[in-house]
Design a protein around this motif. Structure first.
Motif, PDB file in Angstrom:
ATOM      1  N   TYR A   1      41.820  28.101  40.857  1.00 27.32           N
ATOM      2  CA  TYR A   1      40.629  27.938  40.041  1.00 27.32           C
ATOM      3  C   TYR A   1      40.876  28.425  38.616  1.00 27.32           C
ATOM      4  O   TYR A   1      40.363  27.879  37.664  1.00 27.32           O
ATOM      5  N   SER A   2      41.677  29.493  38.461  1.00 31.08           N
ATOM      6  CA  SER A   2      42.036  29.915  37.105  1.00 31.08           C
ATOM      7  C   SER A   2      43.522  30.223  37.063  1.00 31.08           C
ATOM      8  O   SER A   2      43.917  31.361  37.031  1.00 31.08           O
ATOM      9  N   GLY A   3      44.325  29.179  37.118  1.00 28.12           N
ATOM     10  CA  GLY A   3      45.766  29.346  36.972  1.00 28.12           C
ATOM     11  C   GLY A   3      46.490  29.320  38.304  1.00 28.12           C
ATOM     12  O   GLY A   3      45.897  29.127  39.357  1.00 28.12           O
ATOM     13  N   ASP A   4      47.795  29.540  38.212  1.00 30.68           N
ATOM     14  CA  ASP A   4      48.632  29.469  39.403  1.00 30.68           C
ATOM     15  C   ASP A   4      48.418  30.686  40.302  1.00 30.68           C
ATOM     16  O   ASP A   4      48.106  31.764  39.825  1.00 30.68           O
TER      17      ASP A   4
ATOM     18  N   SER B   1      41.291  27.653  45.412  1.00 27.17           N
ATOM     19  CA  SER B   1      42.261  28.730  45.601  1.00 27.17           C
ATOM     20  C   SER B   1      43.038  28.518  46.889  1.00 27.17           C
ATOM     21  O   SER B   1      44.256  28.701  46.933  1.00 27.17           O
TER      22      SER B   1
ATOM     23  N   ILE C   1      41.180  41.741  34.954  1.00 28.73           N
ATOM     24  CA  ILE C   1      40.577  40.767  34.051  1.00 28.73           C
ATOM     25  C   ILE C   1      39.910  41.431  32.851  1.00 28.73           C
ATOM     26  O   ILE C   1      39.719  40.811  31.814  1.00 28.73           O
TER      27      ILE C   1
ATOM     28  N   HIS D   1      47.744  36.511  40.975  1.00 30.68           N
ATOM     29  CA  HIS D   1      46.740  35.454  40.868  1.00 30.68           C
ATOM     30  C   HIS D   1      45.699  35.922  39.878  1.00 30.68           C
ATOM     31  O   HIS D   1      45.628  37.107  39.551  1.00 30.68           O
ATOM     32  N   SER D   2      44.891  35.004  39.384  1.00 31.21           N
ATOM     33  CA  SER D   2      43.782  35.422  38.522  1.00 31.21           C
ATOM     34  C   SER D   2      42.512  34.723  38.971  1.00 31.21           C
ATOM     35  O   SER D   2      41.750  34.234  38.167  1.00 31.21           O
ATOM     36  N   GLU D   3      42.307  34.686  40.290  1.00 33.50           N
ATOM     37  CA  GLU D   3      41.112  34.038  40.826  1.00 33.50           C
ATOM     38  C   GLU D   3      39.896  34.964  40.692  1.00 33.50           C
ATOM     39  O   GLU D   3      40.037  36.159  40.459  1.00 33.50           O
ATOM     40  N   THR D   4      38.718  34.380  40.871  1.00 35.23           N
ATOM     41  CA  THR D   4      37.470  35.134  40.735  1.00 35.23           C
ATOM     42  C   THR D   4      37.362  36.203  41.819  1.00 35.23           C
ATOM     43  O   THR D   4      37.488  35.888  43.000  1.00 35.23           O
TER      44      THR D   4
END
Lengths: 203, 206
Positions: free
Chosen positions: B95-98, B166, A99, B120-123
């Motif tokens: 939560y932030s995208g697929d 998620s 990120i 994934h781009s989750e937290t």
């Protein structure tokens, strides 16, 4: 500032993140290893050189009222290009930095240099400024990353530097280690500057 | 009025030039990124699912188009029978995208061999916990003949605390695979047969 000064000011006088005290988020977050620090530094350097170039080229075209929006569009475009290029050519590194690569968009150093330098200076000076500040940032991040990796994992760029009997100081590669390392370096640099009678940081 | 028009024009021009540059870079780098993802992400995931070297598995790839979406499918073949399928699907609603997942299963019994996260781009620390084996192992051994659901929605999958979105995206992706298998099983199997037949006659493609 003349060309030579512009080219060297980022290496000590305005060394980011220590002197500018900007861009601390990536400096703390990605410097768990020297390799990550260097990779992040190079990505930022690339974005800085070209964002300074485009903003300097467009400085007479961009109206004052929408300048920040325009800068952000230029910077965001370059960052996405870096992100895609990294995925295409340095995939493991891009996975590691994750990120923090897209987050270069909101790195204060880049917007700061655009606003403070590139919007007022000709193209060649702006690019030199981007290179200088970017190299300084890469150096600092590699230094912080090296200290944390050597103490925290016992390796440097993945190569073992200590014999097996060395018990790594795992604290250093975690978040608190980043604060400790950065704070101590900042303090040392300020003490050294004071010793030499230089006062760069305004009180 | 003139001033506003000027502002809009300049900003619009900068944005469209940026968009053009991005579109160009994206399309020209897409094949390379796909290759890298195959090598670094899908390869290891396939290795874990099928316990075979990734190099052989990656070449056994086909794409099944359903509606406007393409599902990459990898397969494992033994003695003229398809013994393993790995279907990739993009779970919507993260939560932030697929959340792109890959489900490995044995098509003879529809039993799940495992589920792997492709991207994934989750937290980190919350949604990113979908990567944990302890969460993913809930899939192992399930039989994909009916849609899955989270425990809170009346199903059997326990969501990750603090990361319901998620978890739900993972279930959504799995249900796409359930639908795909229900509606297109014969199509997939015949595509594989066809490819293997082609490979056999031409002496194996590289």
């Amino acid at each position: 500032m003349n060309f030579r000064q512009t080219l060297t000011h980022g290496l000590w006088r305005d060394l980011p993140p220590f002197r500018l005290v900007l861009g601390l988020c990536p400096a703390l977050a990605v410097t768990a290893t020297a390799e990550n620090g260097l990779g992040m530094g190079i990505a930022v350097t690339f974005v800085l050189i070209f964002s300074n170039m485009f903003i300097s080229l467009l400085r007479k075209v961009i109206p004052d009222k929408v300048r920040i929006a325009s800068y952000i569009v230029v910077i965001a475009t370059l960052v996405v290009i870096v992100e895609l290029a990294m995925k295409a050519f340095f995939f493991p590194l891009s996975q590691q930095l994750g990120i923090y690569i897209p987050l270069i968009v909101v790195n204060c150093i880049i917007l700061g240099r655009a606003e403070a330098f590139a919007s007022r200076n000709p193209v060649h000076l702006s690019m030199a400024d981007g290179l200088s500040v970017g190299l300084g940032f890469s150096m600092s991040l590699t230094l912080v990353g090296s200290i944390r990796e050597i103490l925290g994992v016992g390796t440097w760029f993945g190569m073992a530097v200590f014999p097996d009997s060395f018990e790594p100081f795992g604290f250093m590669v975690q978040a608190p280690g980043a604060f400790l390392c950065l704070g101590l370096l900042l303090g040392l640099m300020n003490a050294w500057s004071r010793h030499r009678g230089e006062f760069f940081i305004q009180t | 009025m003139r001033e506003i028009a000027h502002l809009v024009l300049v900003l619009g021009l900068i944005c469209s030039l940026s968009a053009g540059a991005l579109a160009y870079v994206r399309t020209s780098l897409a094949p390379r990124i796909e290759m890298q993802e195959d090598f670094y992400v899908r390869g290891p995931a396939l290795e874990r699912l099928f316990q075979q070297p990734a190099k052989e598995l990656l070449t056994e790839k086909l794409t099944v188009p359903v509606g406007d979406q393409d599902y990459p499918v990898f397969y494992l073949r033994q003695d003229g029978e398809v013994t393993g399928l790995a279907v990739e699907a993009a779970g919507k609603g993260g939560y932030s995208g697929d959340i792109v997942i890959m489900i490995g299963l044995d098509p003879r019994s529809d039993r799940v061999l495992g589920v792997e996260i492709v991207s994934h781009s989750e937290t980190p620390g919350l949604g990113a916990k979908v990567e944990l084996a302890s969460f993913r192992q809930q899939w192992t051994g399930l039989i994909l003949d009916q849609p899955l659901a989270l425990a809170g929605d009346g199903g059997g999958i326990d969501a990750i605390t603090g990361a319901t979105f998620s978890s739900r995206a993972m279930v959504e992706g799995s249900n796409q695979v359930v639908d795909l298998l229900r509606d297109h099983r014969q199509e997939i199997l015949s595509l594989i047969e066809q490819r293997s037949a082609d490979g056999a006659t031409s002496g194996g493609e590289s």
